[in-house]
Write an enzyme that holds these catalytic residues in place. Structure first.
Site, PDB file in Angstrom:
ATOM      1  N   SER A   1     -70.695  50.994 -87.080  1.00  0.00           N
ATOM      2  CA  SER A   1     -71.894  50.734 -87.881  1.00  0.00           C
ATOM      3  C   SER A   1     -72.854  51.913 -87.916  1.00  0.00           C
ATOM      4  CB  SER A   1     -72.626  49.493 -87.361  1.00  0.00           C
ATOM      5  OG  SER A   1     -73.165  49.737 -86.075  1.00  0.00           O
TER       6      SER A   1
ATOM      7  N   LYS B   1     -79.002  50.707 -83.474  1.00  0.00           N
ATOM      8  CA  LYS B   1     -79.371  50.729 -84.893  1.00  0.00           C
ATOM      9  C   LYS B   1     -80.446  51.786 -85.112  1.00  0.00           C
ATOM     10  CE  LYS B   1     -76.671  47.317 -86.012  1.00  0.00           C
ATOM     11  NZ  LYS B   1     -75.450  47.556 -86.823  1.00  0.00           N
TER      12      LYS B   1
END
Length: 239
Positions: A10, A67
């Site tokens: 990701s 993230k």
């Protein structure tokens, strides 16, 4: 300060920039990125917008995810679907660098700032990947989807500018019409002075200039006093 072993795709290409197939290789655990994280700074909320952060997953507090910190409280964000979202107080907006393979705030919304555990600062393993993790700067295209004020404000400002431009053009046209009318009056008065008949001269001038034309005719015939002649000359020049 601590180290965290990273899995998944990701955050590609920032972290684990290997093809997804290589992630399933038996040797993959030995070459996946390991990052250095600053936990003390996160406790005091010393993390920069645009940096990589370690966060407790909202659906499972025992799970940690990496993230990008895209926006903080008070910011307005355009989601990947094109919606406008306001980040509420005490929350932040997180996204993965790999937009096609990331489950982030575009799916579960803004998350509480208290879920941020640490800020990732460096990649410390494998040796050929050692580097400082970049913080995306304000001029990065990535930040074009984040504003400190509602996006609708820009639309309203553009509308106000268009209305102001329209009003300015109308004012310019009005002034131009006045100038043209005054030029036309001067032409008519000059034609009368060159010898046109009285009837023709008065017939050529209409509207608000009728009285001025009549007085000019009286001046040319010598029927005005010196004071009246000076007043008439000043009026024509001012037009």
């Amino acid at each position: 300060v601590d180290v965290v072993h990273c899995q998944g795709v990701s955050m590609q290409p920032t972290i684990n920039p290997y093809p997804e197939a290589a992630q399933r290789n038996p040797l993959a655990p030995y070459v996946r990125d390991t990052v250095l994280v600053d936990m003390l700074g996160a406790r005091h909320r010393r993390f920069a917008k645009g940096s990589v952060v370690l966060v407790n997953a909202a659906d499972d507090p025992r799970k940690l995810i990496l993230k990008r910190l895209v926006a903080v409280e008070g910011d307005w964000v355009v989601t990947r679907k094109g919606d406008y979202v306001h980040v509420p107080r005490g929350h932040c907006w997180l996204e993965g660098d790999n937009e096609d393979h990331s489950i982030d705030s575009n799916d579960f919304g803004a998350v509480p700032l208290g879920l941020i555990v640490a800020q990732a600062t460096h990649i410390c393993w494998p040796p050929w990947r050692m580097q400082r993790l970049p913080v995306r700067e304000s001029d990065d295209p990535f930040h074009r989807r984040v504003r400190r004020r509602p996006f609708q404000v820009d639309v309203d400002i553009d509308e106000d500018l268009r209305e102001a431009e329209k009003a300015a053009r109308a004012e310019i046209e009005r002034v131009n019409r006045q100038v043209e009318e005054r030029r036309r009056l001067r032409r008519h008065l000059s034609v009368g002075a060159e010898g046109r008949g009285d009837g023709d001269r008065l017939e050529a001038v209409h509207g608000p200039y009728q009285d001025t034309a009549q007085r000019a005719h009286a001046r040319d015939a010598g029927r005005l006093s010196d004071d009246d002649t000076r007043d008439l000359d000043a009026e024509v020049l001012g037009a």
